[in-house]
Design an enzyme around this catalytic site. Structure first.
Site, PDB file in Angstrom:
ATOM      1  N   LEU A  18       0.820  -1.223   0.000  1.00  0.00           N
ATOM      2  CA  LEU A  18       0.000   0.000   0.000  1.00  0.00           C
ATOM      3  C   LEU A  18       0.847   1.263   0.000  1.00  0.00           C
ATOM      4  CD1 LEU A  18      -2.719  -0.880   2.665  1.00  0.00           C
ATOM      5  CD2 LEU A  18      -2.836  -1.160   0.194  1.00  0.00           C
ATOM      6  N   GLY A  19       2.064   1.118   0.488  1.00  0.00           N
ATOM      7  CA  GLY A  19       2.892   2.320   0.559  1.00  0.00           C
ATOM      8  C   GLY A  19       4.343   1.964   0.718  1.00  0.00           C
ATOM      9  N   THR A  26       4.355  -0.543   3.700  1.00  0.00           N
ATOM     10  CA  THR A  26       3.070  -0.889   4.328  1.00  0.00           C
ATOM     11  C   THR A  26       2.371  -1.896   3.426  1.00  0.00           C
ATOM     12  OG1 THR A  26       2.899   1.341   5.265  1.00  0.00           O
ATOM     13  CG2 THR A  26       0.893   0.031   5.219  1.00  0.00           C
ATOM     14  N   LYS A  43       3.106  -3.123   8.780  1.00  0.00           N
ATOM     15  CA  LYS A  43       4.064  -2.049   8.461  1.00  0.00           C
ATOM     16  C   LYS A  43       5.454  -2.575   8.768  1.00  0.00           C
ATOM     17  CE  LYS A  43       3.286   2.356   9.124  1.00  0.00           C
ATOM     18  NZ  LYS A  43       2.877   3.689   9.652  1.00  0.00           N
ATOM     19  N   ASP A 142       1.054  14.003  12.400  1.00  0.00           N
ATOM     20  CA  ASP A 142       1.116  13.824  10.943  1.00  0.00           C
ATOM     21  C   ASP A 142      -0.290  13.623  10.365  1.00  0.00           C
ATOM     22  OD1 ASP A 142       2.390  13.809   8.508  1.00  0.00           O
ATOM     23  OD2 ASP A 142       3.017  11.714   8.615  1.00  0.00           O
TER      24      ASP A 142
HETATM   25  N1  LIG Z   1      -4.988   0.324   9.487  1.00  0.00           N
HETATM   26  C1  LIG Z   1      -5.111   0.624   8.192  1.00  0.00           C
HETATM   27  N2  LIG Z   1      -6.220   0.242   7.516  1.00  0.00           N
HETATM   28  C2  LIG Z   1      -6.350   0.540   6.215  1.00  0.00           C
HETATM   29  N3  LIG Z   1      -5.445   1.186   5.479  1.00  0.00           N
HETATM   30  C3  LIG Z   1      -4.301   1.567   6.080  1.00  0.00           C
HETATM   31  C4  LIG Z   1      -4.083   1.335   7.462  1.00  0.00           C
HETATM   32  N4  LIG Z   1      -2.884   1.828   7.789  1.00  0.00           N
HETATM   33  C5  LIG Z   1      -2.383   2.379   6.673  1.00  0.00           C
HETATM   34  N5  LIG Z   1      -3.223   2.224   5.637  1.00  0.00           N
HETATM   35  C6  LIG Z   1      -3.024   2.695   4.247  1.00  0.00           C
HETATM   36  O1  LIG Z   1      -1.662   2.554   3.910  1.00  0.00           O
HETATM   37  C7  LIG Z   1      -1.089   3.844   3.631  1.00  0.00           C
HETATM   38  C8  LIG Z   1       0.335   3.917   4.196  1.00  0.00           C
HETATM   39  O2  LIG Z   1       0.309   3.587   5.576  1.00  0.00           O
HETATM   40  P1  LIG Z   1       0.902   4.555   6.691  1.00  0.00           P
HETATM   41  O3  LIG Z   1       0.658   3.931   8.013  1.00  0.00           O
HETATM   42  O4  LIG Z   1       0.339   5.907   6.494  1.00  0.00           O
HETATM   43  O5  LIG Z   1       2.431   4.523   6.330  1.00  0.00           O
HETATM   44  P2  LIG Z   1       3.519   5.649   6.189  1.00  0.00           P
HETATM   45  O6  LIG Z   1       4.084   5.801   7.545  1.00  0.00           O
HETATM   46  O7  LIG Z   1       4.493   5.093   5.216  1.00  0.00           O
HETATM   47  O8  LIG Z   1       2.828   6.895   5.711  1.00  0.00           O
HETATM   48  C9  LIG Z   1      -2.027   4.841   4.250  1.00  0.00           C
HETATM   49  O9  LIG Z   1      -2.002   6.058   3.554  1.00  0.00           O
HETATM   50  C10 LIG Z   1      -3.379   4.152   4.120  1.00  0.00           C
HETATM   51  O10 LIG Z   1      -3.933   4.398   2.836  1.00  0.00           O
HETATM   52 MG   LIG Z   2       1.051   7.845   6.156  1.00  0.00          MG
END
Ligand SMILES: Nc1ncnc2c1ncn2[C@@H]1O[C@H](COP(=O)(O)OP(=O)(O)O)[C@@H](O)[C@H]1O
Ligand SMILES: [Mg+2]
Length: 445
Positions: A18-19, A26, A43, A142
């Site tokens: 996702l990221g 992630t 993560k 954030d």
């Molecule tokens: N608990 C969750 N449920 C659903 N989607 C999530 C969740 N945590 C993160 N995401 C998705 O994954 C993306 C990246 O995760 P995030 O925790 O924001 O990581 P980073 O620290 O790299 O920004 C988020 O923008 C969101 O779209």
């Molecule tokens: Mg994020």
């Protein structure tokens, strides 16, 4: 390398990335230990040369804070472990929230109504209120559209506690600067995040939502984001957003609870709240999101003034005659004074004008006679707490004098009693218009 299909800890099967950020990923994963297999978010932080101890500290803090939180709209902590897959990875597993992040929705070009913005704002503020009320308070640091998820249940969830701070304050010693450019207020760049810093980030995220433009790309004036001309939000919501994103932390709402209360009080404004301008009234009123201009024009001479006109002309005529010889000096001065009061009573109501201008930061009252300014007052808009009609302890022709009073902090500003005068209906109408523009709750008038 981590790839889809891989199973971590004999339990979490990676599905979709996702990221990705430097050394951080992630993943959406399936938890094979649950029956039927549930989705989870994994993560991962890579422990390598590029890893800074600071990153690991924040990652562990994210896990620890998440473990302690208990809110229906914050993902639940599930697991924390490390794996050796040629490189060492630290992994944090948390509940998956089905839905889309607000960033995804903005990127899809979705438009958001005022009602939706208010709903999202309320829901995030409730979560922030929970976080900030913990001991010690938890600051997210954030908040931005990619970390706000609109769940399938149509509720907003806050994710990504990777920048969280749970110490009372980071004053002194070293501090970690976290946040995202455009959403982070200036005090946080100085390492001094406070609860109101999360409010700024929420305000900037909502501005992104309503304009479709990232706050870092919007024009700025005096460090303030210029966005009002790109939306058709109500003036109250614009003002609320401006207060949320004030560069000076002292001028912002102090707490999530205060911001919520202000948001709800401007909801009071229903159609029935407003009164229409009384028939025949010549007051000019113009309102936009950023200003409210009121002009009470001169009414001119009326038939009811005839007695005063007669009296004043008669009096000054006598003075003219008497003063020809210029001998009764003190006598003239005395009578000139006695004539001044009727003259004032004649001129100010007939030819006086008043201009009232409200801006987001300050407001002005300006009185003029024959187009010449003779009195100006200025006040701080944010300090206005009440606008109402008051009765003065003075009466003219047995009618108690009534004024519109604006109470700002300890100061009172009054207008609309006598120079120029207003009718009762005009006063009520103006009070409602001003209250509505300021986003004040309805009070007795
Ligand atoms: N608990 C969750 N449920 C659903 N989607 C999530 C969740 N945590 C993160 N995401 C998705 O994954 C993306 C990246 O995760 P995030 O925790 O924001 O990581 P980073 O620290 O790299 O920004 C988020 O923008 C969101 O779209
Ligand atoms: Mg994020």
């Amino acid at each position: 390398m981590l790839e889809a299909g891989q199973i971590l800890q004999q339990r979490y099967q990676l599905q979709r990335k996702l990221g990705q950020n430097a050394g951080r990923q992630t993943w959406l994963a399936e938890d094979l230990a649950t029956q039927p297999a549930r989705l989870a978010i994994v993560k991962l932080l890579a422990f390598g040369d590029r890893l800074q101890w600071e990153d690991l500290k924040l990652f562990e803090r994210e896990a620890n804070v998440l473990k302690q939180l208990n809110h229906p709209r914050i993902p639940k902590y599930c697991d924390y472990f490390s794996i050796d897959d040629r490189i060492l990875w630290f992994a944090l597993v948390q509940e998956f929230i089905p839905g889309s992040s607000l960033k995804e929705l903005i990127n899809q070009g979705q438009k958001f109504s005022e009602q939706q913005v208010r709903k999202y704002a309320t829901e995030v503020l409730e979560i922030l209120d929970y976080l900030h009320s913990l001991l010690p308070p938890v600051l997210h640091r954030d908040i931005k559209p990619s970390n706000l998820i609109l769940g399938e249940d149509n509720q907003i969830y806050v994710v990504d506690f990777g920048a969280v701070q749970n110490k009372a304050s980071s004053q002194g010693g070293t501090f970690t600067v976290v946040g995202t450019y455009g959403y982070t207020p200036v005090e946080q760049f100085g390492g001094r995040a406070v609860p109101a810093s999360d409010l700024y980030a929420l305000g900037a995220s909502l501005i992104h939502l309503v304009t479709g433009v990232a706050p870092a790309d919007l024009p700025q004036r005096n460090m303030r984001i210029q966005f009002s001309d790109r939306t058709n939000l109500s003036p109250q919501l614009v003002r609320w957003l401006e207060t949320m994103t004030h560069p000076d932390v002292e001028q912002r709402f102090h707490s999530a609870a205060q911001a919520l209360e202000a948001l709800n009080s401007c909801l009071v404004t229903s159609r029935s709240f407003l009164i229409s301008q009384p028939y025949g009234s010549r007051i000019q009123l113009q309102k936009t999101a950023t200003q409210l201009q009121i002009k009470i024009p001169a009414r001119g001479l009326q038939f009811s003034d005839s007695f005063l006109i007669f009296f004043v002309s008669f009096w000054y005529g006598i003075l003219f005659l008497v003063s020809r010889g210029n001998i009764f000096h003190s006598f003239i001065v005395f009578h000139w004074l006695a004539g001044l009061f009727p003259l004032v009573m004649l001129l100010f109501p007939a030819f006086g004008e008043v201009f009232i201008n409200f801006h987001p930061h300050d407001f002005f009252l300006e009185w003029k006679l024959f187009g010449k300014t003779y009195r100006v007052k200025q006040g701080d808009t944010a300090a206005i707490c009440k606008v109402y009609i008051s009765t003065e302890p003075i009466s003219i022709n047995n009618d108690p004098l009534k004024t519109i009073t604006i109470e700002a902090g300890v100061k009172k500003y009054k207008f609309g009693s006598f120079s120029p005068e207003l009718t009762d209906a005009e006063r009520q109408w103006l009070v409602r218009e001003i209250q509505q523009w300021l986003g004040l709750g309805q009070t007795e008038i």
